[in-house]
Design an enzyme around this catalytic site. Sequence first.
Site, PDB file in Angstrom:
ATOM      1  N   HIS A  69     -54.624   2.302 -16.993  1.00  0.00           N
ATOM      2  CA  HIS A  69     -55.830   1.878 -16.045  1.00  0.00           C
ATOM      3  C   HIS A  69     -55.517   0.258 -15.517  1.00  0.00           C
ATOM      4  O   HIS A  69     -54.467  -0.308 -15.786  1.00  0.00           O
ATOM      5  CB  HIS A  69     -56.940   1.255 -16.922  1.00  0.00           C
ATOM      6  N   PRO A  70     -55.533  -0.142 -13.994  1.00  0.00           N
ATOM      7  CA  PRO A  70     -55.621  -0.885 -13.236  1.00  0.00           C
ATOM      8  C   PRO A  70     -55.755  -2.207 -13.164  1.00  0.00           C
ATOM      9  O   PRO A  70     -57.136  -1.667 -14.413  1.00  0.00           O
ATOM     10  CB  PRO A  70     -56.091  -0.165 -12.146  1.00  0.00           C
ATOM     11  N   GLN A  87     -60.377   3.053  -6.285  1.00  0.00           N
ATOM     12  CA  GLN A  87     -61.135   1.782  -5.097  1.00  0.00           C
ATOM     13  C   GLN A  87     -62.200   1.906  -4.631  1.00  0.00           C
ATOM     14  O   GLN A  87     -62.716   0.595  -4.799  1.00  0.00           O
ATOM     15  CB  GLN A  87     -60.264   2.451  -3.913  1.00  0.00           C
ATOM     16  N   GLU A  89     -65.025   2.202  -6.828  1.00  0.00           N
ATOM     17  CA  GLU A  89     -65.411   1.609  -7.729  1.00  0.00           C
ATOM     18  C   GLU A  89     -64.996   0.183  -7.656  1.00  0.00           C
ATOM     19  O   GLU A  89     -66.176  -0.070  -8.123  1.00  0.00           O
ATOM     20  CB  GLU A  89     -65.182   2.501  -9.547  1.00  0.00           C
ATOM     21  N   ILE A 123     -63.400  -1.136 -17.650  1.00  0.00           N
ATOM     22  CA  ILE A 123     -64.564  -1.462 -17.747  1.00  0.00           C
ATOM     23  C   ILE A 123     -65.464  -0.754 -16.879  1.00  0.00           C
ATOM     24  O   ILE A 123     -64.353  -0.323 -16.061  1.00  0.00           O
ATOM     25  CB  ILE A 123     -65.203  -3.074 -17.904  1.00  0.00           C
TER      26      ILE A 123
END
Length: 176
Positions: A69-70, A87, A89, A123
């Site tokens: 995850h980024p 992007q 989200e 999250i």
Amino acid sequence: MNMEIATVNSLPYEDFVNIFGNVVEKCPIITAAVWSRRPFVNMGALEAAISEFIDALPESGKEGILRCHPDLAGRDLHSGTLTRESQEEQARAGMDGLDSTEASHMARLNDEYKVRFGFPFVICARMNNKATILQQLSERLRNERALERALGIEEVKKICRLRLQGLVLIDAPNKL
């Protein structure tokens, strides 16, 4: 592109992985693994198969998923290298509109989090906004590693569910 579950079940392996390969961020291996569990009776069964696969992983595998995850509002967002899903989200949560003070605070917290836990903060951005994301990041920094890994994986599952809902008709009957 909401498909009926019968259409999902009839997809060849390559198409299935291409379509569903990013329901868990940058982890098409998960989708590849659950393809063999077809037929799914509905979207919930597909979601359950993915969750069961994740739950069966050793802790190192779960941390690997989190590492895919980024950072929220991180360099990938600013350089345009996020996946299309991430992007959208992050934009929906307002992460692309942080002022310089908020962006600096987010970057500092993201860095602290990665140093403390060894994986990025995860999250479900679509279920939060920038204020709650910043609050949760600050609060979760106080957690123990095992708890934080578990919380991160639960957030991954929420993200997966929402991404699946964008691809599969919810609880459409299986006509197979």
